[in-house]
Design a protein around this motif. Structure first.
Motif, PDB file in Angstrom:
ATOM      1  N   VAL A  31      15.995  10.524  23.318  1.00 14.90           N
ATOM      2  CA  VAL A  31      16.749   9.424  22.726  1.00 14.90           C
ATOM      3  C   VAL A  31      16.201   9.215  21.324  1.00 14.90           C
ATOM      4  N   ALA A  40      13.679   0.654  24.169  1.00 13.35           N
ATOM      5  CA  ALA A  40      14.127   1.917  24.768  1.00 13.35           C
ATOM      6  C   ALA A  40      13.092   2.431  25.763  1.00 13.35           C
ATOM      7  N   ILE A  84      23.414   5.757  29.448  1.00 15.24           N
ATOM      8  CA  ILE A  84      22.388   6.781  29.631  1.00 15.24           C
ATOM      9  C   ILE A  84      21.791   6.763  31.037  1.00 15.24           C
ATOM     10  N   PHE A 120      20.421  11.791  22.869  1.00 16.66           N
ATOM     11  CA  PHE A 120      21.295  10.656  22.604  1.00 16.66           C
ATOM     12  C   PHE A 120      20.861  10.003  21.292  1.00 16.66           C
ATOM     13  N   LEU A 138      21.156   6.918  19.078  1.00 12.74           N
ATOM     14  CA  LEU A 138      21.566   5.518  19.193  1.00 12.74           C
ATOM     15  C   LEU A 138      21.345   4.763  17.893  1.00 12.74           C
ATOM     16  N   ILE A 149      21.632   2.394  26.724  1.00 13.20           N
ATOM     17  CA  ILE A 149      20.739   2.840  27.791  1.00 13.20           C
ATOM     18  C   ILE A 149      21.192   2.294  29.145  1.00 13.20           C
ATOM     19  N   ILE A 185      11.267   9.753  23.034  1.00  6.31           N
ATOM     20  CA  ILE A 185      11.958   8.734  22.245  1.00  6.31           C
ATOM     21  C   ILE A 185      11.446   8.814  20.819  1.00  6.31           C
ATOM     22  N   CYS A 227      15.164  15.111  28.432  1.00 10.45           N
ATOM     23  CA  CYS A 227      16.160  14.286  27.773  1.00 10.45           C
ATOM     24  C   CYS A 227      15.470  13.570  26.614  1.00 10.45           C
TER      25      CYS A 227
END
Length: 175
Positions: A85, A44, A162, A145, A147, A158, A26, A83
């Motif tokens: 974010v 998040a 997500i 992603f 955001l 999320i 993140i 992954c």
């Protein structure tokens, strides 16, 4: 009819959710917050962890292509990161550079996520949803992603998009 229900349940289970725990990174992008004062970034982290996944990396950088890229590149090179974010930097001002960063990194934009996010956001904030550049990119074949920076936006993206789709997306990319 029983067979149809079984097929639909199997299809639904195949396409959404799952039980695998993903490794997330993140990155908050902000000129006004610090890592200790980052409510959206902390939200998040909390939502992803509550969703059964691991947050392996978290940081906050200034709205700068160089700073964001400097953090994301090594993270996305790690096998444990499946992954990512980003939070913030998806608006239309000259300082909103997260989407630009992902493009400079060679990210391939996947249509759909941004449109779905803006549709959900429209229900919450009305026409202002159209100025969001929320997006999903594949960078080094990993989903990233992007955001908006508000807590509302982070929660919506999320919880509604997500978490329900990330496992299936990652598994498709691993094929």
């Amino acid at each position: 009819m029983t067979e149809t229900k079984h097929v639909n349940a199997a299809t639904s289970r195949h396409h959404l959710g799952g039980t695998r725990s993903l490794g997330f990174a993140i990155l908050s992008v902000s000129d006004t917050h610090t890592e200790s004062d980052d409510p959206s970034g902390h939200l998040a982290r909390e939502l992803i962890t509550q969703g059964g996944h691991k947050v392996i990396h978290y940081a906050l950088v200034a709205n700068s292509i160089a700073d964001a890229r400097e953090k994301l590149e090594p993270w996305l090179a790690q096998q444990t990161i499946e992954c990512a974010v980003t939070v913030g930097g998806t608006g239309v001002s000259s300082r909103d550079l997260t989407v630009n960063t992902l493009e400079v990194m060679g990210g391939k934009k996947l249509e759909g996520f941004g449109e779905l996010y803006r549709s959900l956001s429209f229900q919450e904030v009305g026409p202002l949803a159209l100025i969001s550049r929320a997006a999903l990119f594949l960078v080094h074949n990993k989903p990233v992603f992007a955001l908006p920076g508000s807590e509302r936006a982070v929660r919506t993206a999320i919880e509604k998009l997500i978490l329900p789709a990330a496992i299936h997306l990652v598994e498709e990319l691993e094929r």
